[in-house]
Design a protein around this motif. Structure first.
Motif, PDB file in Angstrom:
ATOM      1  N   ARG A 677     -11.162   4.377  -8.221  1.00 40.02           N
ATOM      2  CA  ARG A 677      -9.093   4.192  -8.192  1.00 40.02           C
ATOM      3  C   ARG A 677      -8.484   3.213  -8.810  1.00 40.02           C
ATOM      4  O   ARG A 677      -9.523   2.364  -9.893  1.00 40.02           O
ATOM      5  N   GLN A 678      -7.956   3.332 -10.393  1.00 41.99           N
ATOM      6  CA  GLN A 678      -7.671   2.221 -11.247  1.00 41.99           C
ATOM      7  C   GLN A 678      -7.300   1.394 -11.240  1.00 41.99           C
ATOM      8  O   GLN A 678      -5.767   1.777  -9.909  1.00 41.99           O
ATOM      9  N   VAL A 679      -7.386   0.026 -10.908  1.00 42.27           N
ATOM     10  CA  VAL A 679      -6.576  -0.684 -10.694  1.00 42.27           C
ATOM     11  C   VAL A 679      -6.806  -1.615 -11.870  1.00 42.27           C
ATOM     12  O   VAL A 679      -7.054  -2.095 -12.997  1.00 42.27           O
ATOM     13  N   ILE A 680      -6.107  -2.552 -12.027  1.00 41.81           N
ATOM     14  CA  ILE A 680      -5.637  -3.965 -12.901  1.00 41.81           C
ATOM     15  C   ILE A 680      -5.069  -5.111 -11.906  1.00 41.81           C
ATOM     16  O   ILE A 680      -4.500  -5.951 -11.257  1.00 41.81           O
ATOM     17  N   LEU A 681      -6.175  -6.432 -12.893  1.00 38.76           N
ATOM     18  CA  LEU A 681      -5.669  -7.616 -12.275  1.00 38.76           C
ATOM     19  C   LEU A 681      -5.466  -8.814 -13.364  1.00 38.76           C
ATOM     20  O   LEU A 681      -5.594  -8.732 -14.731  1.00 38.76           O
ATOM     21  N   ARG A 682      -5.142  -9.761 -13.307  1.00 38.49           N
ATOM     22  CA  ARG A 682      -4.226 -11.038 -13.958  1.00 38.49           C
ATOM     23  C   ARG A 682      -5.277 -12.187 -14.791  1.00 38.49           C
ATOM     24  O   ARG A 682      -6.613 -11.634 -13.388  1.00 38.49           O
ATOM     25  N   THR A 683      -5.421 -12.246 -15.575  1.00 40.36           N
ATOM     26  CA  THR A 683      -6.737 -12.928 -15.860  1.00 40.36           C
ATOM     27  C   THR A 683      -6.389 -14.421 -15.106  1.00 40.36           C
ATOM     28  O   THR A 683      -8.075 -14.552 -14.717  1.00 40.36           O
ATOM     29  N   ARG A 684      -5.747 -14.962 -14.790  1.00 41.62           N
ATOM     30  CA  ARG A 684      -5.702 -16.369 -13.828  1.00 41.62           C
ATOM     31  C   ARG A 684      -6.481 -15.813 -12.838  1.00 41.62           C
ATOM     32  O   ARG A 684      -7.141 -16.881 -12.633  1.00 41.62           O
ATOM     33  N   ASP A 685      -5.938 -14.584 -12.191  1.00 38.62           N
ATOM     34  CA  ASP A 685      -7.070 -14.438 -10.665  1.00 38.62           C
ATOM     35  C   ASP A 685      -8.226 -14.579 -10.960  1.00 38.62           C
ATOM     36  O   ASP A 685      -9.120 -14.719  -9.914  1.00 38.62           O
ATOM     37  N   VAL A 686      -8.309 -13.847 -12.010  1.00 42.19           N
ATOM     38  CA  VAL A 686     -10.443 -13.592 -12.140  1.00 42.19           C
ATOM     39  C   VAL A 686     -10.758 -14.856 -12.626  1.00 42.19           C
ATOM     40  O   VAL A 686     -11.584 -15.014 -12.234  1.00 42.19           O
ATOM     41  N   ARG A 687     -10.102 -15.499 -13.495  1.00 45.04           N
ATOM     42  CA  ARG A 687      -9.987 -17.722 -13.680  1.00 45.04           C
ATOM     43  C   ARG A 687     -10.533 -18.353 -12.225  1.00 45.04           C
ATOM     44  O   ARG A 687     -11.888 -18.746 -11.840  1.00 45.04           O
ATOM     45  N   ALA A 688      -9.216 -18.109 -11.748  1.00 42.91           N
ATOM     46  CA  ALA A 688      -9.837 -18.227 -10.491  1.00 42.91           C
ATOM     47  C   ALA A 688     -10.580 -17.506  -8.846  1.00 42.91           C
ATOM     48  O   ALA A 688     -11.568 -18.432  -8.457  1.00 42.91           O
ATOM     49  N   TRP A 689     -10.908 -16.537  -9.360  1.00 44.96           N
ATOM     50  CA  TRP A 689     -12.888 -16.193  -8.660  1.00 44.96           C
ATOM     51  C   TRP A 689     -13.362 -16.128  -9.449  1.00 44.96           C
ATOM     52  O   TRP A 689     -15.113 -17.090  -8.594  1.00 44.96           O
ATOM     53  N   ILE A 690     -14.007 -17.384 -10.463  1.00 50.05           N
ATOM     54  CA  ILE A 690     -15.476 -17.141 -11.091  1.00 50.05           C
ATOM     55  C   ILE A 690     -15.392 -18.769 -10.269  1.00 50.05           C
ATOM     56  O   ILE A 690     -15.653 -19.111 -10.099  1.00 50.05           O
ATOM     57  N   ALA A 691     -14.061 -19.263 -10.768  1.00 49.27           N
ATOM     58  CA  ALA A 691     -13.982 -21.149 -10.690  1.00 49.27           C
ATOM     59  C   ALA A 691     -14.962 -21.113  -8.517  1.00 49.27           C
ATOM     60  O   ALA A 691     -15.262 -21.708  -8.655  1.00 49.27           O
ATOM     61  N   GLN A 692     -14.722 -19.898  -8.393  1.00 48.34           N
ATOM     62  CA  GLN A 692     -14.193 -19.868  -6.326  1.00 48.34           C
ATOM     63  C   GLN A 692     -16.016 -19.558  -6.501  1.00 48.34           C
ATOM     64  O   GLN A 692     -16.730 -20.676  -6.474  1.00 48.34           O
ATOM     65  N   TRP A 750       4.181  -0.868 -19.909  1.00 46.58           N
ATOM     66  CA  TRP A 750       3.777  -2.129 -18.725  1.00 46.58           C
ATOM     67  C   TRP A 750       4.284  -1.183 -17.344  1.00 46.58           C
ATOM     68  O   TRP A 750       3.832  -1.298 -16.506  1.00 46.58           O
ATOM     69  N   ALA A 751       5.749  -0.814 -17.524  1.00 46.94           N
ATOM     70  CA  ALA A 751       6.239  -0.705 -16.112  1.00 46.94           C
ATOM     71  C   ALA A 751       5.371   0.680 -16.060  1.00 46.94           C
ATOM     72  O   ALA A 751       5.807   1.136 -14.726  1.00 46.94           O
ATOM     73  N   GLU A 752       5.404   1.082 -16.908  1.00 48.30           N
ATOM     74  CA  GLU A 752       4.376   2.494 -16.585  1.00 48.30           C
ATOM     75  C   GLU A 752       3.048   2.207 -15.485  1.00 48.30           C
ATOM     76  O   GLU A 752       2.948   3.515 -14.913  1.00 48.30           O
ATOM     77  N   ILE A 753       2.766   1.286 -15.450  1.00 44.98           N
ATOM     78  CA  ILE A 753       1.704   1.110 -15.007  1.00 44.98           C
ATOM     79  C   ILE A 753       0.866   0.417 -14.135  1.00 44.98           C
ATOM     80  O   ILE A 753      -0.071   0.207 -13.529  1.00 44.98           O
ATOM     81  N   LYS A 754       2.031  -0.841 -14.296  1.00 42.91           N
ATOM     82  CA  LYS A 754       2.410  -2.024 -13.235  1.00 42.91           C
ATOM     83  C   LYS A 754       1.812  -1.671 -11.823  1.00 42.91           C
ATOM     84  O   LYS A 754       1.115  -2.703 -10.808  1.00 42.91           O
ATOM     85  N   ASP A 755       1.980  -0.378 -11.434  1.00 38.01           N
ATOM     86  CA  ASP A 755       1.814  -0.127  -9.930  1.00 38.01           C
ATOM     87  C   ASP A 755       0.199  -0.199  -9.729  1.00 38.01           C
ATOM     88  O   ASP A 755      -0.533  -0.631  -8.553  1.00 38.01           O
TER      89      ASP A 755
END
Length: 769
Positions: A677-692, A750-755
């Motif tokens: 499925r198509q997904v989008i992640l925020r960079t802050r979440d990516v960094r938080a996961w790497i820190a963890q 962005w509004a078209e894909i933010k879901d």
């Protein structure tokens, strides 16, 4: 020169009245009798036949040179130095100069009276040499027949060795048919007939150097032990006679009047020889040089001597300086203006010297036009040129000549050196090319490349890069080479040695890694086509990579040299970095600046390397240049805008260059592309996961990579798209980069894909993968 062995038959003597006399004297024959002499006078064989003269010369310690001149001589380091001179007029009047005692009144009267009863023979020039003087063989290599510019014989110059140096006997032929050990008033040059139709003149101290050059040019001696053949074989070679204290006895004005394009004075390798060369240089016009040997040559060395063994390697290959490197300027740099009143004299740059130099305003440099890559700061130029200048600040005199003026210094490979009008300004191109292509078998070079680059596909990429570097100086490639082998001694540094020989030493530099990365000064970059670093290791730090980045790709660079304001210069440098570590240089996944071919981990034996180096130090460089020309003609070259090709070795280096956080980012990206499925992640979440994953408390830990570093890594994963910088979506009052596992259509909002936006839990990244 006429062959002495074929000119033994007596030829007619020309009644020319002898040779030309020194400047300032009457051109009338100095040995001719007075018109009032009568036939009743008897001929004398020497001044020793005239007792009053003989007694006087013995008393004052003088030696007769001919019938009209005697000198008091002292020995100085193997040379006979005249310290006093006696001139005798046709009637016996004696005039002295220098450190010698005048005749007493009684002696002068006796000499005048004796001269009334004698007459003298005259020197004759000959169209052929008659029987030689007693005990002299014309085939003796120490006997040098000397002719005037018309090819007429003037004097035999016989050289001999003494316990303290060397001596000379001047044999001349006289109108009474006798040979005498007397020199003419003006000494001839050895080798004059060969000077016709030549543009360059070599003036040797003595006859031996000029004679050796003549014999090699004519094929009587081999060139095998003479390394400067190309520079001397098409020039004229003459010898001035009598040594450093006899410079004034030669007719330099007549010699200079033959209109030479270039004059090189070759004195013996000692202080007195150089001082004599400097005096001679003043007699000539533009483009005059002194050949000054360095301390690897024996004291007193001249080109008549074998080159020192230290200048050849174990295989007999010459490793010493070129002739050009031994030349120092000798054209007199200044001239005195006519006196215009009282006060100090005024000097300007001489018209002969001005065509030899140019200057640039930015940076402030003075350039010798015959050797343009050798540019000088002003103080260095003044010190170098001081021996041939009347003033201390010759640079200021150069600045006053408009034809010498240039706005800026240029380095333009592929263009001729000299004046170039570029971008509305007058520049001076100091680029000098390397070795000229020459025919030969490139087998040793190809064997070397096959050894160093064992994988054929990588070797072809390296050969294309090297051939472009050598054969296409007008192209600046936008990527360099990174050569890594964990085994030492496989031959990476040999590549730098070979390229230095081919491209020319002044176009290549070998800085250390510290000079490149840690120093603010970068003179190693100025006016260079190749930067070769033998030992490079920066680990996983980006500092070296980021600092080198603009130097590899930018067309202009700021040059920062000690003691000089910074100035801009065109950047023509190519980089080859060598290392024995896989962590030599951090490389990004999208790197376009370095070709990283596989390098051999094997070694060759000493015999193989010795054979290669003998070839490189002999004909190899010219053959490599020819190979490069043929390679680009057959296979093409690297275009200026091309990026570095990818290789297996490079991908391994990129992988090893990644930090732990970058590696986690790539793992996450690969996980995203595996989802259905198509997904989008925020960079802050990516960094938080790497820190963890790395066990950090939160994203404020200083050990955690910056967002840009993480994004550079994750977007190398095929199928991952990053919206960053101006494309960052807005989240409340802030903006943040996003990572997605699909490629939005062009122009999507962005509004078209933010879901598709989710979090780490939404992509199951909290589970191992």
């Amino acid at each position: 020169m006429p062959d002495p062995e074929t000119r033994n038959a007596a030829g007619p003597a020309k009644d020319t009245g002898g040779t030309h006399e020194a400047e300032g004297r009457s051109p009338r024959d100095p040995f001719a009798g007075d018109p009032c002499q009568t036939e009743g006078r008897s001929f004398v064989q020497s001044l020793g036949d005239i007792k009053p003269i003989s007694d006087y010369l013995r008393r004052v310690g003088a030696t007769a040179r001919n019938f009209r001149r005697a000198e008091r001589l002292v020995g100085v380091e193997g040379y006979e130095k005249p310290v006093g001179r006696i001139d005798i007029a046709h009637d016996g009047t004696v005039t002295v100069s220098g450190d010698i005692e005048e005749p007493s009144e009684f002696e002068q009267r006796a000499i005048l009276e004796a001269f009334k009863a004698v007459q003298f023979p005259r020197i004759t020039t000959l169209t052929a040499i008659p029987e030689p003087p007693p005990g002299v063989r014309l085939s003796d290599p120490s006997v040098f027949p000397c002719y005037n510019s018309e090819g007429e014989f003037v004097m035999l110059h016989q050289r001999y060795e003494t316990p303290t140096g060397k001596g000379f006997i001047p044999w001349t032929r006289w109108s009474d048919g006798q040979w005498r050990k007397m020199e003419p008033e003006t000494l001839p040059f050895f080798g004059l007939p060969e000077t016709r139709n030549k543009a360059t003149l070599f003036i040797h101290e003595g006859a031996t150097g000029a004679d050796r050059m003549r014999r090699m040019i004519e094929g009587d001696l081999p060139w095998s032990e003479f390394p400067w053949r190309a520079e001397v074989e098409h020039a004229a070679h003459i010898g001035w006679l009598g040594g450093v204290y006899a410079v004034s006895k030669s007719d330099w004005r007549a010699l200079a009047g033959q209109g030479w394009s270039r004059v090189i004075i070759v004195s013996d390798n000692d202080e007195k020889g150089l001082n004599a060369a400097k005096r001679i240089a003043r007699e000539f016009g533009s483009n005059t040089w002194i050949l000054a040997f360095d301390n690897r040559f024996d004291e007193g060395f001249d080109l008549g001597d074998p080159f020192p063994e230290v200048l050849f390697d174990e295989e007999g290959v010459y490793i010493g300086p070129s002739l050009k490197e031994c030349l120092i300027p000798a054209t007199w740099a200044t001239r005195k203006l006519p006196a215009g009143g009282r006060g100090a004299p005024t000097f300007v740059l001489s018209d002969a010297f001005a065509p030899m130099v140019a200057y640039t305003v930015e940076p402030p440099r003075i350039i010798l036009r015959n050797n343009p890559s050798r540019d000088f700061r002003l103080d260095a130029f003044n010190m170098m040129i001081r021996p041939v200048s009347d003033v201390k600040d010759t640079a200021a005199k150069v600045h006053a000549r408009v034809e010498c003026q240039h706005d800026r210094l240029l380095y333009r490979p592929g263009e001729k050196s000299g004046t170039l009008n570029v971008d509305g300004s007058r520049g001076f191109n100091v680029y000098e090319g390397g070795v000229s292509p020459s025919p030969g078998d490139p087998g040793p070079w190809l064997d070397y490349l096959e050894h160093v680059f064992p994988e054929e596909s990588d070797r072809k990429l390296a050969m294309r890069w090297l051939a472009t570097l050598i054969a296409k100086p007008s192209i600046r490639m936008k990527y360099g080479m990174l050569l890594i082998s964990t085994t030492q001694g496989v031959g990476k540094s040999t590549l730098g040695h070979a390229l230095r020989l081919v491209l020319g030493a002044r176009n290549v530099s070998f800085p250390s890694e510290g000079s490149l990365v840690d120093s603010d000064f970068n003179s190693w970059l100025a006016r260079k086509r190749l930067i070769f670093v033998n030992e490079f290791y920066s680990g996983k730090s980006r500092r070296a990579y980021d600092k080198l980045k603009p130097l590899v790709t930018e067309d202009h660079v700021e040059i920062n040299e000690k003691g000089v304001p910074q100035y801009e210069l065109e950047n023509w440098a190519h980089f080859i970095l060598c290392s024995n570590s896989d962590a030599a240089l951090h490389l990004d996944g999208e790197d376009r600046r370095y070709l990283v071919p596989t390098v051999s981990e094997g070694k060759r034996d000493k015999v193989w390397w010795d054979r290669l180096y003998r070839w490189l130090n002999a004909e190899g460089p010219g053959v490599i240049a020819r190979w490069a020309d043929e390679y680009v003609r057959k296979h093409g070259w690297v275009a200026a805008g091309e990026h570095a090709p990818d290789t297996h070795r490079k991908r391994a280096i990129v992988e090893s260059s990644r930090s732990e956080g970058q590696q986690f980012a790539i793992q996450l990206g690969e996980h995203l592309t595996s989802l259905d499925r198509q997904v989008i992640l925020r960079t802050r979440d990516v960094r938080a996961w790497i820190a963890q994953q790395r066990g950090f408390r939160d994203t404020s830990d200083s050990r955690l990579e910056k967002p840009d570093t993480i994004l550079r890594a994750i977007k190398t994963v095929p199928g991952v798209t990053v919206w960053a910088n101006a494309m960052r979506p807005k989240f409340g009052a802030t903006r943040d980069s996003v990572v997605m596992n699909f490629s939005p259509r062009p122009g999507v909002k962005w509004a078209e894909i933010k879901d598709r936006l989710t979090d780490i839990q939404g992509v199951s990244a909290d589970e191992p993968f």
